[in-house]
Enzyme design. Structure first.
Site, short mmCIF file in Angstrom:
data_model
loop_
_atom_site.label_atom_id
_atom_site.label_comp_id
_atom_site.label_asym_id
_atom_site.label_seq_id
_atom_site.Cartn_x
_atom_site.Cartn_y
_atom_site.Cartn_z
N ASP A 1 13.14 3.94 17.57
CA ASP A 1 12.23 3.99 16.41
C ASP A 1 10.83 4.16 16.99
O ASP A 1 10.62 4.07 18.21
CB ASP A 1 12.37 2.69 15.60
CG ASP A 1 11.51 2.67 14.33
OD1 ASP A 1 11.06 3.75 13.89
OD2 ASP A 1 11.29 1.58 13.78
N ARG B 1 8.07 -3.48 -0.42
CA ARG B 1 7.74 -3.12 0.97
C ARG B 1 6.40 -3.78 1.29
O ARG B 1 5.39 -3.49 0.64
CB ARG B 1 7.66 -1.60 1.13
CG ARG B 1 7.08 -1.20 2.47
CD ARG B 1 7.27 0.26 2.78
NE ARG B 1 8.63 0.54 3.17
CZ ARG B 1 9.00 1.59 3.91
NH1 ARG B 1 8.10 2.45 4.34
NH2 ARG B 1 10.26 1.80 4.23
N1 CP Z 1 13.19 4.88 7.22
C1 CP Z 1 12.33 4.57 6.24
O1 CP Z 1 12.32 3.46 5.70
O2 CP Z 1 11.51 5.59 5.89
P1 CP Z 1 10.24 5.51 4.93
O3 CP Z 1 9.19 4.70 5.65
O4 CP Z 1 9.83 6.92 4.74
O5 CP Z 1 10.63 4.82 3.65
N1 NVA Z 2 9.36 0.38 12.37
C1 NVA Z 2 8.80 1.31 11.42
C2 NVA Z 2 9.84 1.69 10.44
C3 NVA Z 2 9.39 2.64 9.38
C4 NVA Z 2 10.50 2.99 8.43
C5 NVA Z 2 7.59 0.70 10.73
O1 NVA Z 2 7.64 -0.49 10.39
O2 NVA Z 2 6.60 1.40 10.56
#
Ligand code: CP
Ligand code: NVA
Length: 314
Positions: free
Chosen positions: A232, A110
């Site tokens: 979102d 991530r």
């Molecule tokens: N939806 C999602 O990826 O949630 P987190 O940021 O909690 O991993």
């Molecule tokens: N669009 C959001 C998604 C989190 C799961 C972000 O990038 O923070």
């Protein structure tokens, strides 16, 4: 279960566009099997395998679902907060990727910049899965498509409305829906649209599948008669400095509230990847209301994660 039948043609999942339509369908089918028949932990298909999770940003669902999935499949995980790695002292991504590949069998990352995912995919000798970058969130979209199929039984003829920011989740969701032949109407304010490469990809996929893709400005135009309504956060991780500007652009016009939902079909579902900010992109009556399927959507992260891991590691 026929789980060993999943095999994925590419060694990385950078975006949902790395999967063929058939691969997406197989992942979802097996995830549904996992959910319905093999929820717990009698499956040892990944015994002896290690999944590394390298996270530059916070996470609740992605980390939990991958760690639980590995455990329930008999494997092991190592969580690496990137601040704790030598990466934070200047070791290169290339050398980090090569090192992780010496020990682990698969990497979930991530990251802030999608370029980091590309560098990891290029330099790892093990499969690399994007657990969210600034551009894409493929694992989320697999769970979203699974959720849509569970509630609607088919992708054919459905219309999905996206309301809000043209962000990472939006980009992969539009691509994933276009691949599955779902009609898409996206209400996104000017200046917040997905990148042109994403719009072109979605337009081309929609043409191939004979489905429709429309980018509009008015949320009502998107939600009218929709089967699925999705939003979102308006302030994704990394955009905090624009918080005020974003909130004044998006709220109240792009907020999914009861009035906006009333334009969708009676049996429409509401989805959100979470975390949600109640009172900003969505009101409590919607996200906690009877059309909302957000908890099932979140649970489905676990099941698709298992399919993907089996696809790469067994
Ligand atoms: N939806 C999602 O990826 O949630 P987190 O940021 O909690 O991993
Ligand atoms: N669009 C959001 C998604 C989190 C799961 C972000 O990038 O923070």
């Amino acid at each position: 279960m026929m789980i060993s039948m999943i095999s994925l043609s590419k060694k990385y999942l950078r975006s949902i566009s790395d999967l063929t339509d058939n691969e997406i369908r197989s992942i979802i089918e097996y995830a549904i099997e996992f959910k319905n028949k093999d929820r717990t932990n009698n499956n040892q298909s990944l015994a002896g395998k290690t999944l590394a999770l390298m996270f530059e940003k916070p996470s609740t669902r992605t980390r939990l679902s991958f760690e639980t999935a590995m455990f329930q499949l008999g494997g092991n995980t190592i969580y690496l907060n990137s601040n704790d790695l030598q990466l934070s002292r200047g070791e290169s991504i290339e050398d980090t990727a090569k090192t992780i590949s010496l020990y682990a069998d698969c990497l979930v990352a991530r990251v802030y910049s999608h370029d980091t995912i590309l560098d990891l995919a290029q330099n790892c000798t093990i499969p690399v899965i994007n657990g969210l970058s600034d551009l894409y969130h493929p694992c989320q979209i697999l769970a979203d498509l699974m959720t849509i199929l569970e509630y609607k039984k088919t992708f054919e003829g459905l219309t999905l409305a996206w309301v809000g920011d043209g962000n990472n989740v939006c980009n992969d969701l539009l691509i994933g829906c276009a691949k599955m032949g779902i009609n898409i109407k996206a209400a996104i304010p000017q200046g917040y649209e997905p990148p042109q490469t994403v719009l072109d990809l979605v337009t081309n996929e929609a043409k191939l599948k004979n489905s429709r893709f429309a980018l509009v400005r008015e949320p009502i135009d998107a939600v009218q008669n929709a089967d699925v309504v999705v939003t979102d956060t308006f302030v994704s991780i990394g955009h905090e400095k624009d918080d005020e500007k974003r909130r004044s652009t998006f709220v109240p016009k792009y907020q999914v509230n009861g009035k906006l939902m009333s334009y969708s079909k009676d049996d429409a579902i509401f989805m959100h990847c979470l975390p949600a900010k109640r009172g900003q992109e969505v009101t409590p009556d919607v996200i906690d209301g009877k059309k909302s399927v957000v908890w099932n959507e979140a649970e489905n992260r676990l099941h698709v994660q298992k399919s993907v891991l089996i696809g790469y590691l067994s």
